[in-house]
Design a protein around this motif. Structure first.
Motif, PDB file in Angstrom:
ATOM      1  N   TYR A  25       0.844  -1.199   0.000  1.00  0.00           N
ATOM      2  CA  TYR A  25       0.000   0.000   0.000  1.00  0.00           C
ATOM      3  C   TYR A  25       0.880   1.251   0.000  1.00  0.00           C
ATOM      4  O   TYR A  25       0.670   2.177  -0.779  1.00  0.00           O
ATOM      5  CB  TYR A  25      -0.950   0.023   1.205  1.00  0.00           C
ATOM      6  CG  TYR A  25      -1.811   1.265   1.183  1.00  0.00           C
ATOM      7  CD1 TYR A  25      -3.000   1.286   0.472  1.00  0.00           C
ATOM      8  CD2 TYR A  25      -1.402   2.425   1.821  1.00  0.00           C
ATOM      9  CE1 TYR A  25      -3.775   2.436   0.407  1.00  0.00           C
ATOM     10  CE2 TYR A  25      -2.165   3.578   1.756  1.00  0.00           C
ATOM     11  CZ  TYR A  25      -3.354   3.578   1.047  1.00  0.00           C
ATOM     12  OH  TYR A  25      -4.104   4.713   0.963  1.00  0.00           O
ATOM     13  N   GLY A  71       2.574   1.798  -3.407  1.00  0.00           N
ATOM     14  CA  GLY A  71       1.671   2.338  -4.416  1.00  0.00           C
ATOM     15  C   GLY A  71       1.213   3.750  -4.112  1.00  0.00           C
ATOM     16  O   GLY A  71       1.081   4.576  -5.014  1.00  0.00           O
ATOM     17  N   ASP A  72       0.965   4.036  -2.854  1.00  0.00           N
ATOM     18  CA  ASP A  72       0.416   5.332  -2.463  1.00  0.00           C
ATOM     19  C   ASP A  72       1.459   6.447  -2.485  1.00  0.00           C
ATOM     20  O   ASP A  72       1.161   7.567  -2.872  1.00  0.00           O
ATOM     21  CB  ASP A  72      -0.195   5.224  -1.067  1.00  0.00           C
ATOM     22  CG  ASP A  72      -0.963   6.464  -0.665  1.00  0.00           C
ATOM     23  OD1 ASP A  72      -1.858   6.877  -1.429  1.00  0.00           O
ATOM     24  OD2 ASP A  72      -0.664   7.019   0.402  1.00  0.00           O
ATOM     25  N   ARG A  90      -1.305   0.618  -9.576  1.00  0.00           N
ATOM     26  CA  ARG A  90      -2.362  -0.401  -9.641  1.00  0.00           C
ATOM     27  C   ARG A  90      -1.787  -1.783  -9.315  1.00  0.00           C
ATOM     28  O   ARG A  90      -2.381  -2.545  -8.565  1.00  0.00           O
ATOM     29  CB  ARG A  90      -3.015  -0.397 -11.028  1.00  0.00           C
ATOM     30  CG  ARG A  90      -4.120  -1.405 -11.179  1.00  0.00           C
ATOM     31  CD  ARG A  90      -4.842  -1.382 -12.527  1.00  0.00           C
ATOM     32  NE  ARG A  90      -3.997  -1.071 -13.663  1.00  0.00           N
ATOM     33  CZ  ARG A  90      -4.112   0.033 -14.404  1.00  0.00           C
ATOM     34  NH1 ARG A  90      -5.028   0.930 -14.152  1.00  0.00           N
ATOM     35  NH2 ARG A  90      -3.300   0.223 -15.435  1.00  0.00           N
ATOM     36  N   PHE A 110      -1.063  -1.989  -5.546  1.00  0.00           N
ATOM     37  CA  PHE A 110      -2.297  -2.157  -4.774  1.00  0.00           C
ATOM     38  C   PHE A 110      -2.882  -3.563  -4.956  1.00  0.00           C
ATOM     39  O   PHE A 110      -3.429  -4.136  -4.009  1.00  0.00           O
ATOM     40  CB  PHE A 110      -3.332  -1.088  -5.147  1.00  0.00           C
ATOM     41  CG  PHE A 110      -2.915   0.303  -4.764  1.00  0.00           C
ATOM     42  CD1 PHE A 110      -2.396   0.592  -3.506  1.00  0.00           C
ATOM     43  CD2 PHE A 110      -3.034   1.346  -5.674  1.00  0.00           C
ATOM     44  CE1 PHE A 110      -2.007   1.873  -3.152  1.00  0.00           C
ATOM     45  CE2 PHE A 110      -2.653   2.637  -5.327  1.00  0.00           C
ATOM     46  CZ  PHE A 110      -2.143   2.899  -4.073  1.00  0.00           C
ATOM     47  N   ARG A 122      -3.523  -6.117  -2.008  1.00  0.00           N
ATOM     48  CA  ARG A 122      -4.845  -6.739  -1.823  1.00  0.00           C
ATOM     49  C   ARG A 122      -4.703  -8.255  -1.702  1.00  0.00           C
ATOM     50  O   ARG A 122      -5.298  -8.882  -0.820  1.00  0.00           O
ATOM     51  CB  ARG A 122      -5.761  -6.398  -3.005  1.00  0.00           C
ATOM     52  CG  ARG A 122      -7.166  -6.992  -2.898  1.00  0.00           C
ATOM     53  CD  ARG A 122      -7.965  -6.755  -4.164  1.00  0.00           C
ATOM     54  NE  ARG A 122      -7.620  -7.677  -5.209  1.00  0.00           N
ATOM     55  CZ  ARG A 122      -8.198  -8.885  -5.388  1.00  0.00           C
ATOM     56  NH1 ARG A 122      -9.153  -9.273  -4.588  1.00  0.00           N
ATOM     57  NH2 ARG A 122      -7.807  -9.664  -6.374  1.00  0.00           N
ATOM     58  N   TRP A 147      -5.738  -3.410   5.756  1.00  0.00           N
ATOM     59  CA  TRP A 147      -4.841  -3.343   4.609  1.00  0.00           C
ATOM     60  C   TRP A 147      -5.447  -4.012   3.384  1.00  0.00           C
ATOM     61  O   TRP A 147      -5.186  -3.577   2.256  1.00  0.00           O
ATOM     62  CB  TRP A 147      -3.465  -3.876   4.962  1.00  0.00           C
ATOM     63  CG  TRP A 147      -2.812  -2.957   5.954  1.00  0.00           C
ATOM     64  CD1 TRP A 147      -2.487  -3.238   7.252  1.00  0.00           C
ATOM     65  CD2 TRP A 147      -2.475  -1.577   5.744  1.00  0.00           C
ATOM     66  NE1 TRP A 147      -1.963  -2.111   7.851  1.00  0.00           N
ATOM     67  CE2 TRP A 147      -1.944  -1.082   6.944  1.00  0.00           C
ATOM     68  CE3 TRP A 147      -2.567  -0.716   4.663  1.00  0.00           C
ATOM     69  CZ2 TRP A 147      -1.502   0.230   7.086  1.00  0.00           C
ATOM     70  CZ3 TRP A 147      -2.134   0.593   4.793  1.00  0.00           C
ATOM     71  CH2 TRP A 147      -1.604   1.059   6.001  1.00  0.00           C
ATOM     72  N   ASN A 154      -5.921  -1.476   0.124  1.00  0.00           N
ATOM     73  CA  ASN A 154      -5.364  -1.819  -1.181  1.00  0.00           C
ATOM     74  C   ASN A 154      -6.462  -2.052  -2.215  1.00  0.00           C
ATOM     75  O   ASN A 154      -6.360  -1.606  -3.357  1.00  0.00           O
ATOM     76  CB  ASN A 154      -4.482  -3.072  -1.068  1.00  0.00           C
ATOM     77  CG  ASN A 154      -3.116  -2.759  -0.527  1.00  0.00           C
ATOM     78  OD1 ASN A 154      -2.304  -2.124  -1.182  1.00  0.00           O
ATOM     79  ND2 ASN A 154      -2.849  -3.207   0.703  1.00  0.00           N
ATOM     80  N   ARG A 192      -8.119   1.237  -3.341  1.00  0.00           N
ATOM     81  CA  ARG A 192      -7.236   2.012  -4.215  1.00  0.00           C
ATOM     82  C   ARG A 192      -7.101   1.336  -5.575  1.00  0.00           C
ATOM     83  O   ARG A 192      -7.070   1.999  -6.605  1.00  0.00           O
ATOM     84  CB  ARG A 192      -5.862   2.194  -3.570  1.00  0.00           C
ATOM     85  CG  ARG A 192      -5.838   3.113  -2.354  1.00  0.00           C
ATOM     86  CD  ARG A 192      -6.294   4.534  -2.644  1.00  0.00           C
ATOM     87  NE  ARG A 192      -5.594   5.179  -3.724  1.00  0.00           N
ATOM     88  CZ  ARG A 192      -4.433   5.826  -3.601  1.00  0.00           C
ATOM     89  NH1 ARG A 192      -3.845   5.934  -2.431  1.00  0.00           N
ATOM     90  NH2 ARG A 192      -3.864   6.375  -4.648  1.00  0.00           N
ATOM     91  N   LYS A 193      -7.038   0.015  -5.614  1.00  0.00           N
ATOM     92  CA  LYS A 193      -6.975  -0.700  -6.884  1.00  0.00           C
ATOM     93  C   LYS A 193      -8.233  -0.428  -7.703  1.00  0.00           C
ATOM     94  O   LYS A 193      -8.168  -0.191  -8.914  1.00  0.00           O
ATOM     95  CB  LYS A 193      -6.824  -2.202  -6.638  1.00  0.00           C
ATOM     96  CG  LYS A 193      -6.845  -3.041  -7.893  1.00  0.00           C
ATOM     97  CD  LYS A 193      -7.038  -4.496  -7.504  1.00  0.00           C
ATOM     98  CE  LYS A 193      -7.617  -5.306  -8.607  1.00  0.00           C
ATOM     99  NZ  LYS A 193      -8.997  -5.330  -8.808  1.00  0.00           N
TER     100      LYS A 193
END
Length: 183
Positions: free
Chosen positions: A97, A100-101, A111, A114, A118, A156, A160, A163-164
């Motif tokens: 996370y 990616g963030d 992507r 995330f 995930r 988490w 994730n 956001r994905k």
């Protein structure tokens, strides 16, 4: 005979030093991602390198091999990770996370990070025998989530996943993700 013993001794030393390095790398990763805390890194190239090293150390610690297909949910399911290592799996979801963030500014890279986060979150949730049994028997992720108590795994996975889904909102609707995220 002497050459053979020397060769075997060299291999033993190499294995021992590799194990010591792996232990040090894992300790550094755990220190970087404390239980219940934020990833403690600088948001610069050195921080990115430290986070990538932590991810590599954590993945090695849970048995990820070079042939692992990191975009295949079945690959995560098949990893035989002992329940005692569940906190490392949660740390992986958190680390991806953060990657990616904070660090990945291109859509494809973020992507992918995330999605990996995930999948690590789902792996953590499914490491709970109760969660896995309810998800299988009721065929409902939502039912399994309702009884789950591992807050880090829930958080988490959600973070994730949400956001994905930002990258493919229509796909998320067709996959019926909103009720899963709401749960």
């Amino acid at each position: 005979m002497v050459k053979k013993i020397g060769f075997l001794l060299g291999i033993a030393i190499l294995v021992a030093s590799s194990a010591a390095y792996a232990d040090e790398a894992l300790e550094a990763a755990i220190a970087l991602i404390p239980d219940g805390g934020d990833v403690s890194i600088h948001y610069d190239d050195a921080g990115l390198a430290a986070l990538q090293d932590a991810i590599a150390a954590l993945e090695a610690a849970v048995g990820v091999m070079a042939s692992f297909d990191a975009m295949n949910e079945d690959a995560y399911t098949a990893l035989p990770i002992p329940v005692e290592s569940k906190n490392l799996v949660n740390k992986l979801a958190q680390a991806y996370y953060t990657l990616g963030d904070v660090f990945l500014h291109d859509a494809d890279g973020a992507r992918t990070a995330f999605e990996k986060g995930r999948l690590w979150g789902l792996k953590s949730l499914r490491m709970s025998a109760t969660f896995a049994q309810i998800e299988r028997s009721s065929k409902s992720f939502v039912d399994a989530v309702k009884q789950e108590t591992d807050v880090a795994a829930l958080y988490w996975t959600y973070a994730n996943w949400a956001r994905k889904d930002e990258f493919d909102v229509l796909g998320a609707v067709f996959r019926n993700d909103p009720p899963k995220l709401l749960a």
